[in-house]
Structure formats: C-alpha cells, structure tokens
Design a protein around this motif. Structure first.
Motif, mmCIF file in Angstrom:
data_model
loop_
_atom_site.group_PDB
_atom_site.id
_atom_site.type_symbol
_atom_site.label_atom_id
_atom_site.label_comp_id
_atom_site.label_asym_id
_atom_site.label_seq_id
_atom_site.Cartn_x
_atom_site.Cartn_y
_atom_site.Cartn_z
ATOM 1 N N LEU A 74 -2.972 -14.208 -5.501
ATOM 2 C CA LEU A 74 -2.049 -13.502 -6.393
ATOM 3 C C LEU A 74 -2.227 -11.991 -6.286
ATOM 4 N N ILE A 75 -3.462 -11.550 -6.228
ATOM 5 C CA ILE A 75 -3.759 -10.120 -6.127
ATOM 6 C C ILE A 75 -3.225 -9.560 -4.807
ATOM 7 N N VAL A 76 -3.485 -10.268 -3.710
ATOM 8 C CA VAL A 76 -3.032 -9.825 -2.395
ATOM 9 C C VAL A 76 -1.502 -9.823 -2.338
ATOM 10 N N ASP A 77 -0.874 -10.864 -2.875
ATOM 11 C CA ASP A 77 0.592 -10.916 -2.891
ATOM 12 C C ASP A 77 1.182 -9.795 -3.734
ATOM 13 N N ARG A 78 0.575 -9.526 -4.871
ATOM 14 C CA ARG A 78 1.047 -8.455 -5.762
ATOM 15 C C ARG A 78 1.090 -7.131 -4.988
ATOM 16 N N LEU A 79 0.022 -6.840 -4.291
ATOM 17 C CA LEU A 79 -0.069 -5.612 -3.502
ATOM 18 C C LEU A 79 0.987 -5.604 -2.384
ATOM 19 N N ALA A 80 1.156 -6.726 -1.711
ATOM 20 C CA ALA A 80 2.114 -6.818 -0.617
ATOM 21 C C ALA A 80 3.552 -6.662 -1.107
ATOM 22 N N ILE A 81 3.863 -7.243 -2.244
ATOM 23 C CA ILE A 81 5.216 -7.128 -2.804
ATOM 24 C C ILE A 81 5.528 -5.677 -3.146
ATOM 25 N N ILE A 82 4.601 -5.016 -3.800
ATOM 26 C CA ILE A 82 4.813 -3.613 -4.175
ATOM 27 C C ILE A 82 4.974 -2.756 -2.927
ATOM 28 N N LYS A 83 4.110 -2.962 -1.954
ATOM 29 C CA LYS A 83 4.185 -2.188 -0.708
ATOM 30 C C LYS A 83 5.516 -2.439 -0.008
ATOM 31 N N CYS A 84 5.919 -3.680 0.078
ATOM 32 C CA CYS A 84 7.179 -4.041 0.716
ATOM 33 C C CYS A 84 8.352 -3.369 0.002
ATOM 34 N N PHE A 85 8.342 -3.393 -1.312
ATOM 35 C CA PHE A 85 9.410 -2.747 -2.088
ATOM 36 C C PHE A 85 9.468 -1.256 -1.798
ATOM 37 N N LEU A 86 8.320 -0.609 -1.798
ATOM 38 C CA LEU A 86 8.288 0.831 -1.557
ATOM 39 C C LEU A 86 8.818 1.186 -0.172
ATOM 40 N N VAL A 87 8.455 0.375 0.818
ATOM 41 C CA VAL A 87 8.884 0.648 2.192
ATOM 42 C C VAL A 87 10.363 0.302 2.388
ATOM 43 N N GLU A 88 10.755 -0.907 1.978
ATOM 44 C CA GLU A 88 12.108 -1.372 2.286
ATOM 45 C C GLU A 88 13.176 -0.842 1.339
ATOM 46 N N ALA A 89 12.880 -0.761 0.061
ATOM 47 C CA ALA A 89 13.899 -0.322 -0.901
ATOM 48 C C ALA A 89 13.920 1.191 -1.071
ATOM 49 N N LEU A 90 12.752 1.815 -1.032
ATOM 50 C CA LEU A 90 12.685 3.253 -1.283
ATOM 51 C C LEU A 90 12.448 4.071 -0.015
ATOM 52 N N HIS A 91 12.227 3.370 1.110
ATOM 53 C CA HIS A 91 12.035 4.021 2.416
ATOM 54 C C HIS A 91 10.853 4.994 2.428
ATOM 55 N N ILE A 92 9.799 4.601 1.744
ATOM 56 C CA ILE A 92 8.543 5.346 1.740
ATOM 57 C C ILE A 92 7.808 5.009 3.036
ATOM 58 N N THR A 93 7.066 5.940 3.583
ATOM 59 C CA THR A 93 6.301 5.628 4.788
ATOM 60 C C THR A 93 5.263 4.550 4.474
ATOM 61 N N ASP A 95 2.125 4.407 5.240
ATOM 62 C CA ASP A 95 0.865 4.991 4.756
ATOM 63 C C ASP A 95 0.957 5.376 3.290
ATOM 64 N N ALA A 96 2.050 6.032 2.901
ATOM 65 C CA ALA A 96 2.226 6.419 1.498
ATOM 66 C C ALA A 96 2.390 5.184 0.620
ATOM 67 N N ALA A 97 3.118 4.185 1.124
ATOM 68 C CA ALA A 97 3.326 2.956 0.363
ATOM 69 C C ALA A 97 2.004 2.230 0.114
ATOM 70 N N GLU A 98 1.142 2.232 1.112
ATOM 71 C CA GLU A 98 -0.179 1.595 0.962
ATOM 72 C C GLU A 98 -0.973 2.251 -0.165
ATOM 73 N N LEU A 99 -1.022 3.567 -0.157
ATOM 74 C CA LEU A 99 -1.751 4.301 -1.201
ATOM 75 C C LEU A 99 -1.119 4.097 -2.567
#
Length: 133
Positions: A74-93, A95-99
C-alpha cells in the motif's frame, strides 16, 4: 490501512525494498538505507513487532509479516500513484515528481489518492485499490 507514523512507513518500505530479492534484511542494512543509527532501527523494530508488522527469524533477519507486506505494498503503491499523477497529469519532471511524491505521500487523503489514481487510470497498470476499502 493501519495508522502508521511517517517514520514507521519509511521503515516498512525500507524493509520491503531490501527484502525483495531475499527472505529478510538486517538491521544494519535498514539503518544504512534510512541513514539512521542501528539503535534507532532496533527501537522501531520492537514497535513494529508489537504491531505484528515485522518479525525476526533465527538468524535475526527482519521479515515482514503478511500484514506488514500488505502495508508495504500500500505504501509503495501510494507513492507510485502520486508520482504517476505528477508526471502524467501535471507534466512534472520525473526527478521533481519523485521528490514531491515523497513529501506528499503521508499527507494525501484516501479520497485524493483515489481521485489521482482514477485521473491517470493507474488501476490499469497495477494497484491494490481493493485493499484501501
């Protein structure tokens, strides 16, 4: 999801990541991964053992219990979902999405997380949303 502190979530995630290629991990490996002392890991492990999330084997390896593994996923998925959203929906790089995802993962509500997941259709990739209910 059991109410875990951000620190406990970091320990669970570290154990999960370190254990993925073998059965368990050692206190010194967790300490190194999280840049904390071995005594801090020992204290945290005692708490996580009382919560039935980790156990120690005869070789003193730290192992996630089935409930601990579920929490880790659940923890790993939570992080992956947020990162995916930042990259795909907001077009964040990436590296920035990871942080940013690391900073956001403990504060995002279930409702917001599920909306992010739906928005980027993360469930089509791999998600354990059924465990969130």
């Amino acid at each position: 999801m059991t109410d875990l502190t951000p620190s406990q979530q970091h320990y669970i995630k570290a154990i999960y990541m370190l254990s993925s290629s073998r059965e368990g991990t050692r206190i010194c490996d967790v300490a190194e991964r999280l840049a904390v002392t071995k005594s801090s890991v020992c204290v945290a492990m005692k708490t996580l053992q009382r919560m039935n999330l980790v156990e120690r084997d005869f070789r003193h390896q730290i192992l996630l219990t089935p409930e601990g593994k579920e929490q880790a996923v659940l923890i790993v998925d939570r992080l992956a979902i947020i990162k995916c959203f930042l990259v795909e929906a907001l077009h964040i790089t990436v590296d920035a999405a990871e942080l940013d995802a690391c900073a956001m993962e403990h504060a995002v509500s279930r409702e917001t997380l599920c909306a992010m997941c739906r928005h980027v259709n993360y469930t089509a990739r791999k998600c354990v949303c059924s465990l969130w209910t």
